[in-house]
Design a protein around this motif. Structure first.
Motif, PDB file in Angstrom:
ATOM      1  N   ALA A  43      -8.593   3.031   8.371  1.00  0.00           N
ATOM      2  CA  ALA A  43      -7.407   3.828   9.157  1.00  0.00           C
ATOM      3  C   ALA A  43      -6.239   2.969   9.629  1.00  0.00           C
ATOM      4  O   ALA A  43      -5.198   3.171   9.310  1.00  0.00           O
ATOM      5  N   LEU A  44      -6.437   1.597   9.771  1.00  0.00           N
ATOM      6  CA  LEU A  44      -5.508   0.658   9.947  1.00  0.00           C
ATOM      7  C   LEU A  44      -4.705   0.382   8.628  1.00  0.00           C
ATOM      8  O   LEU A  44      -3.386   0.231   8.731  1.00  0.00           O
ATOM      9  N   ALA A  45      -5.490   0.270   7.494  1.00  0.00           N
ATOM     10  CA  ALA A  45      -4.702   0.186   6.272  1.00  0.00           C
ATOM     11  C   ALA A  45      -3.658   1.202   6.046  1.00  0.00           C
ATOM     12  O   ALA A  45      -2.803   1.192   5.387  1.00  0.00           O
ATOM     13  N   ASP A  46      -4.373   2.281   6.176  1.00  0.00           N
ATOM     14  CA  ASP A  46      -3.343   3.515   6.075  1.00  0.00           C
ATOM     15  C   ASP A  46      -2.215   3.673   6.882  1.00  0.00           C
ATOM     16  O   ASP A  46      -1.371   4.006   6.339  1.00  0.00           O
ATOM     17  N   ALA A  47      -2.294   3.275   8.107  1.00  0.00           N
ATOM     18  CA  ALA A  47      -1.306   3.338   9.169  1.00  0.00           C
ATOM     19  C   ALA A  47      -0.210   2.169   8.632  1.00  0.00           C
ATOM     20  O   ALA A  47       0.954   2.455   8.415  1.00  0.00           O
ATOM     21  N   LEU A  48      -0.781   1.055   8.034  1.00  0.00           N
ATOM     22  CA  LEU A  48       0.323   0.069   7.717  1.00  0.00           C
ATOM     23  C   LEU A  48       0.920   0.644   6.393  1.00  0.00           C
ATOM     24  O   LEU A  48       2.218   0.401   6.260  1.00  0.00           O
ATOM     25  N   LEU A  49       0.175   0.915   5.339  1.00  0.00           N
ATOM     26  CA  LEU A  49       0.696   1.569   4.114  1.00  0.00           C
ATOM     27  C   LEU A  49       1.606   2.680   4.444  1.00  0.00           C
ATOM     28  O   LEU A  49       2.950   2.847   3.908  1.00  0.00           O
ATOM     29  N   GLY A  50       1.187   3.636   5.405  1.00  0.00           N
ATOM     30  CA  GLY A  50       2.158   4.961   5.491  1.00  0.00           C
ATOM     31  C   GLY A  50       3.464   4.397   6.174  1.00  0.00           C
ATOM     32  O   GLY A  50       4.528   5.078   5.936  1.00  0.00           O
ATOM     33  N   ALA A  51       3.338   3.381   7.152  1.00  0.00           N
ATOM     34  CA  ALA A  51       4.678   3.081   7.703  1.00  0.00           C
ATOM     35  C   ALA A  51       5.801   2.618   7.017  1.00  0.00           C
ATOM     36  O   ALA A  51       6.909   2.716   7.131  1.00  0.00           O
ATOM     37  N   SER A  73     -13.768  -4.666   3.683  1.00  0.00           N
ATOM     38  CA  SER A  73     -12.450  -4.017   3.881  1.00  0.00           C
ATOM     39  C   SER A  73     -11.610  -4.844   4.507  1.00  0.00           C
ATOM     40  O   SER A  73     -10.436  -4.590   4.603  1.00  0.00           O
ATOM     41  N   LEU A  74     -12.148  -6.182   5.098  1.00  0.00           N
ATOM     42  CA  LEU A  74     -11.128  -6.965   5.747  1.00  0.00           C
ATOM     43  C   LEU A  74     -10.313  -7.549   4.433  1.00  0.00           C
ATOM     44  O   LEU A  74      -8.936  -7.820   4.570  1.00  0.00           O
ATOM     45  N   VAL A  75     -10.869  -7.696   3.180  1.00  0.00           N
ATOM     46  CA  VAL A  75     -10.071  -8.070   2.117  1.00  0.00           C
ATOM     47  C   VAL A  75      -8.995  -7.060   1.633  1.00  0.00           C
ATOM     48  O   VAL A  75      -7.800  -7.367   1.442  1.00  0.00           O
ATOM     49  N   LEU A  76      -9.456  -5.561   1.797  1.00  0.00           N
ATOM     50  CA  LEU A  76      -8.589  -4.683   1.371  1.00  0.00           C
ATOM     51  C   LEU A  76      -7.418  -4.609   2.398  1.00  0.00           C
ATOM     52  O   LEU A  76      -6.074  -4.344   2.168  1.00  0.00           O
ATOM     53  N   LEU A  77      -7.638  -4.751   3.608  1.00  0.00           N
ATOM     54  CA  LEU A  77      -6.619  -4.760   4.936  1.00  0.00           C
ATOM     55  C   LEU A  77      -5.683  -5.756   4.283  1.00  0.00           C
ATOM     56  O   LEU A  77      -4.489  -5.553   4.435  1.00  0.00           O
ATOM     57  N   THR A  78      -5.974  -7.021   4.103  1.00  0.00           N
ATOM     58  CA  THR A  78      -5.283  -8.261   3.886  1.00  0.00           C
ATOM     59  C   THR A  78      -4.444  -7.710   2.492  1.00  0.00           C
ATOM     60  O   THR A  78      -3.066  -8.126   2.833  1.00  0.00           O
ATOM     61  N   LYS A  79      -4.874  -7.385   1.545  1.00  0.00           N
ATOM     62  CA  LYS A  79      -4.045  -6.794   0.429  1.00  0.00           C
ATOM     63  C   LYS A  79      -2.910  -5.671   0.720  1.00  0.00           C
ATOM     64  O   LYS A  79      -1.905  -5.887   0.321  1.00  0.00           O
ATOM     65  N   ALA A  80      -3.363  -4.833   1.659  1.00  0.00           N
ATOM     66  CA  ALA A  80      -2.520  -3.863   2.085  1.00  0.00           C
ATOM     67  C   ALA A  80      -1.557  -4.278   2.811  1.00  0.00           C
ATOM     68  O   ALA A  80      -0.405  -4.003   2.755  1.00  0.00           O
ATOM     69  N   TYR A  81      -1.858  -5.291   3.655  1.00  0.00           N
ATOM     70  CA  TYR A  81      -0.795  -5.814   4.507  1.00  0.00           C
ATOM     71  C   TYR A  81       0.301  -6.550   3.738  1.00  0.00           C
ATOM     72  O   TYR A  81       1.439  -6.763   3.920  1.00  0.00           O
ATOM     73  N   ARG A  82      -0.187  -7.571   2.540  1.00  0.00           N
ATOM     74  CA  ARG A  82       0.719  -7.984   1.856  1.00  0.00           C
ATOM     75  C   ARG A  82       1.556  -7.271   1.436  1.00  0.00           C
ATOM     76  O   ARG A  82       2.806  -7.525   1.091  1.00  0.00           O
ATOM     77  N   LEU A  83       1.145  -5.735   1.066  1.00  0.00           N
ATOM     78  CA  LEU A  83       2.290  -5.090   0.285  1.00  0.00           C
ATOM     79  C   LEU A  83       3.291  -4.790   1.144  1.00  0.00           C
ATOM     80  O   LEU A  83       4.210  -4.772   0.964  1.00  0.00           O
TER      81      LEU A  83
END
Length: 163
Positions: A43-51, A73-83
């Motif tokens: 959910a947090l990764a989706d919020a970051l990517l969506g924003a 998913s911590l790795v996926l979150l880090t990658k999403a935030y990098r984007l």
């Protein structure tokens, strides 16, 4: 400033670990999913990517892709935030809620906050996590699954001193 919202849900099943916010929680059931099924982090990764108008977690980490089978998913979150950072934004704050009848999550929330802050390289005070029940109503209330919601505020990194 940009605001993003994320939501995720996974079924509870036998034979899987229960991971929320990167914390393994002792429980007789775990969440079904292609990755580790951490609904809070999804959910947090989706919020970051969506924003940042970058789509959703499924676009960047497709659930059918073998590369993401049982992914952390911590790795996926880090990658999403990098984007998000590459797009010119930084996290102002995140406010999240986990919706589950059981197990009791309060003892794990501070560790979840620490994990997420570490994955995003932000101050722990920028991460809020709450847990609630649905008073035994709906699929969460019946113990069929766990859901999570997240709202984030992104700030333009060019306006942040020292970045």
């Amino acid at each position: 400033m940009r605001v993003g919202y994320g939501y995720d849900v996974h079924r509870l099943v036998a034979g899987r670990r229960l991971l929320l916010g990167g914390v393994e929680i002792p429980f007789e059931l775990g969440l079904a999913g292609h990755s580790d099924a951490d609904v809070l982090l999804h959910a947090l990764a989706d919020a970051l990517l969506g924003a940042a108008a970058l789509g959703d977690i499924g676009k960047h980490f497709p659930p059918g892709d073998p590369e993401y089978k049982n992914a952390d998913s911590l790795v996926l979150l880090t990658k999403a935030y990098r984007l998000v950072v590459e797009r010119g934004y930084v996290l102002g704050n995140a406010d999240t809620v986990i919706i589950a009848e059981r197990p009791r999550l309060a003892p794990y929330i501070e560790t979840m906050r620490t994990n997420i802050a570490g994955a995003l390289a932000v101050d722990r005070e920028q991460i809020s996590i709450k847990a609630t029940t649905t008073e035994r109503l709906g699929f969460c209330g019946r113990g069929e699954g766990i859901a999570a919601q997240a709202v984030v505020l992104l700030l333009d990194s060019s306006l942040q001193p020292g970045l």
